[in-house]
Design a protein around this motif. Sequence first.
Motif, PDB file in Angstrom:
ATOM      1  N   LEU A  27       1.029   5.322   0.913  1.00  0.00           N
ATOM      2  CA  LEU A  27       0.047   5.468  -0.166  1.00  0.00           C
ATOM      3  C   LEU A  27      -1.342   5.008   0.274  1.00  0.00           C
ATOM      4  N   LYS A  31      -4.615   7.322   0.306  1.00  0.00           N
ATOM      5  CA  LYS A  31      -5.865   6.897  -0.333  1.00  0.00           C
ATOM      6  C   LYS A  31      -7.024   6.963   0.660  1.00  0.00           C
ATOM      7  N   VAL A  76       2.514  10.574  -3.608  1.00  0.00           N
ATOM      8  CA  VAL A  76       1.219  11.173  -3.952  1.00  0.00           C
ATOM      9  C   VAL A  76       0.229  10.080  -4.353  1.00  0.00           C
ATOM     10  N   TYR A  77      -0.908  10.040  -3.694  1.00  0.00           N
ATOM     11  CA  TYR A  77      -2.021   9.232  -4.200  1.00  0.00           C
ATOM     12  C   TYR A  77      -2.945  10.171  -4.960  1.00  0.00           C
ATOM     13  N   PHE A  78      -3.316   9.807  -6.181  1.00  0.00           N
ATOM     14  CA  PHE A  78      -4.164  10.713  -6.961  1.00  0.00           C
ATOM     15  C   PHE A  78      -5.178   9.945  -7.788  1.00  0.00           C
TER      16      PHE A  78
END
Lengths: 86, 147
Positions: A27, A31, A76-78
């Motif tokens: 993660l 990012k 998923v980094y969002f």
Amino acid sequence: MAHEDFVRMLRREVTRGAMRDRQALDLLIQKAHFDARRPEIERRYRNRVVGFVGGRMKVANTVQDVLRYGTRAKLVYFEAIGFDIL
Amino acid sequence: MAGDNLKGTPTDPQRPHQRGAAQGDAPGGGAANESKNWLIDTGAQISCISQANAAHFRTAPTGATAGGVNGGAMPIVTGVTMVFKVKTDNPAYPGGERNVSCRLPVAVTPSSDILGMDQLGSLGVRVNWDPQHGTGYLYEVTRRARG
């Protein structure tokens, strides 16, 4: 400040056994991909949800739509661009 | 159809809440079923459970964001099923109400149990709410009734 909050959250999740070290590291890497393209993302994708998974950018209208690109091995980094998801 | 299934709380009278449940696998094995007072939040794009509640379930991380409310960071997990009641005009439910459930990924927050628009939208559930009187209901309209 948000980055320090994010790192602190990952440490907390690993400490309580909710996340593995390699998932937290993944993660952080996603990012970093996001941060490297942040100016472009914020310019081009206002009011969309933008994520990174496996180093690839994914753009969707909702959080759930962008999360569908993830797998158990690739998280998923969002961020929501220009709005709060809560 | 059945009556109201949303109401305000004594400390939060203008926002809709419903007594429901969270279900999943317990960390030590077996099933976990926790009673929850969901806040129905039309401003939430993702549903949430509190950290304390998440601890009752075996969850798996699927993602995270550093862009939560006030810049806070939030993990997103799978493994929690939200259960809640909806009014229905489906004749298979003569009482006019049924339980529905949804298992989309949820955000883990410091203290909020929120039923967001992701789960309601995925089930075709609508919200009717009167903030002045603190009453309302979640409801579904079947295809037959839509005409």
